[in-house]
Write a protein that holds these residues in place. Sequence first.
Motif, mmCIF file in Angstrom:
data_model
loop_
_atom_site.group_PDB
_atom_site.id
_atom_site.type_symbol
_atom_site.label_atom_id
_atom_site.label_comp_id
_atom_site.label_asym_id
_atom_site.label_seq_id
_atom_site.Cartn_x
_atom_site.Cartn_y
_atom_site.Cartn_z
ATOM 1 N N GLY A 99 0.813 -1.203 0.000
ATOM 2 C CA GLY A 99 0.000 0.000 0.000
ATOM 3 C C GLY A 99 0.846 1.252 0.000
ATOM 4 N N MET A 100 0.214 2.386 0.288
ATOM 5 C CA MET A 100 0.914 3.664 0.238
ATOM 6 C C MET A 100 1.713 3.919 1.515
ATOM 7 S SD MET A 100 -1.991 6.232 -1.245
ATOM 8 C CE MET A 100 -2.919 5.905 -2.746
ATOM 9 N N PRO A 101 2.940 4.436 1.406
ATOM 10 C CA PRO A 101 3.657 4.892 2.600
ATOM 11 C C PRO A 101 2.953 6.116 3.176
ATOM 12 C CG PRO A 101 4.853 5.484 0.617
ATOM 13 C CD PRO A 101 3.719 4.609 0.174
ATOM 14 N N TRP A 102 3.156 6.389 4.460
ATOM 15 C CA TRP A 102 2.369 7.441 5.115
ATOM 16 C C TRP A 102 2.545 8.823 4.489
ATOM 17 C CZ3 TRP A 102 4.360 11.775 7.293
ATOM 18 C CH2 TRP A 102 5.709 11.762 7.677
ATOM 19 N N PRO A 103 3.731 9.212 3.977
ATOM 20 C CA PRO A 103 3.804 10.544 3.350
ATOM 21 C C PRO A 103 2.890 10.658 2.130
ATOM 22 C CG PRO A 103 6.007 9.713 3.817
ATOM 23 C CD PRO A 103 5.074 8.570 4.005
ATOM 24 N N ALA A 110 -4.690 15.200 1.737
ATOM 25 C CA ALA A 110 -4.730 16.659 1.621
ATOM 26 C C ALA A 110 -5.373 17.092 0.300
ATOM 27 C CB ALA A 110 -3.311 17.225 1.735
ATOM 28 N N LYS A 111 -5.234 16.252 -0.734
ATOM 29 C CA LYS A 111 -5.799 16.589 -2.045
ATOM 30 C C LYS A 111 -7.289 16.257 -2.160
ATOM 31 C CE LYS A 111 -2.974 14.101 -4.520
ATOM 32 N NZ LYS A 111 -2.385 13.479 -5.725
#
Length: 305
Positions: A99-103, A110-111
């Motif tokens: 999955g996606m890393p936290w950053p 945010a988007k």
Amino acid sequence: KKCSCPKHVEAEIRSQHELHGILSTSHNFVRVLYANHTSTISGAGISLATLLGKLPQDITQLFCLHRKSQLAERFGATRENTYRDPLLAMEATTTYGAGMPWPLRTFHAAKAPWALATLAHLKRKWQPDIVHLNETVLVPYALAAARLGLPLVIHARTVVRPESKGMCLLDRMASDNKARFVCIDEQTQHSLPTHCRSRSVVVYNPVFMRQVADEEAVAQRSKWKLPKDAIVAGQAASLHTEKGIWRILDLAREICPRNDRLHFVLCGDTSPSNGEGPALHSAIQEAGLAHRVHLVGYEEDIALA
């Protein structure tokens, strides 16, 4: 070729009737807004592009695409019917691997509000009758469509993160009757959460496989360095763990020593940025199976492959 099994034919007819009900409008044409988050050409993108090319002329195609999308030309997207979204937001629901890393998750979160502004702008500009999302990851756009009162269809892939926040939000939308889901097969359908599944239909991919001449097949086998008497087991898919590539290598280790004619062919992009091709290649070499397990790269002509 379309499946002729009575059960599948009945399911497809039922699916088409439901979809027709979704698309019914007060005028004699339909404006469909396709939101697609992928930037590179994929199997799903090629399938969708093939289907879009066969749509009736009275269906107007509109596109909201990733800013760097390579699919625009295949989709028939022009400047007049395409919006390049510079802040396309996603949620990890079917993503490969960890999955996606936290950053990246934080950046996409945010988007997310941008999705509402984008769809509101496109609703004023194009007045679409229905929004089609190419994946369940486009949760912000699903929420925006519901808020703007736009009918929504989501093309679902097999869900590998059913517990994710995004899938929970989609399941709540389905329970409120604000979304429909299209699945390519029953396995995909069964991977959906309860309410999403109840609002889903299965529509089998109507892929036409051209007839391949014998000499073409012989030339292709020669290109792949396959003996003339080889028994070939093959797969056409991206080289990700979720596609079973390591299980296939385990099978090759077990079976190849017992059958001299058996060869495995994996058609898929071998570049490091699109899967585990380099790692798989190294593992094949270490197993001493380089002459029995063939990584042939990306093949777009599936009939020939």
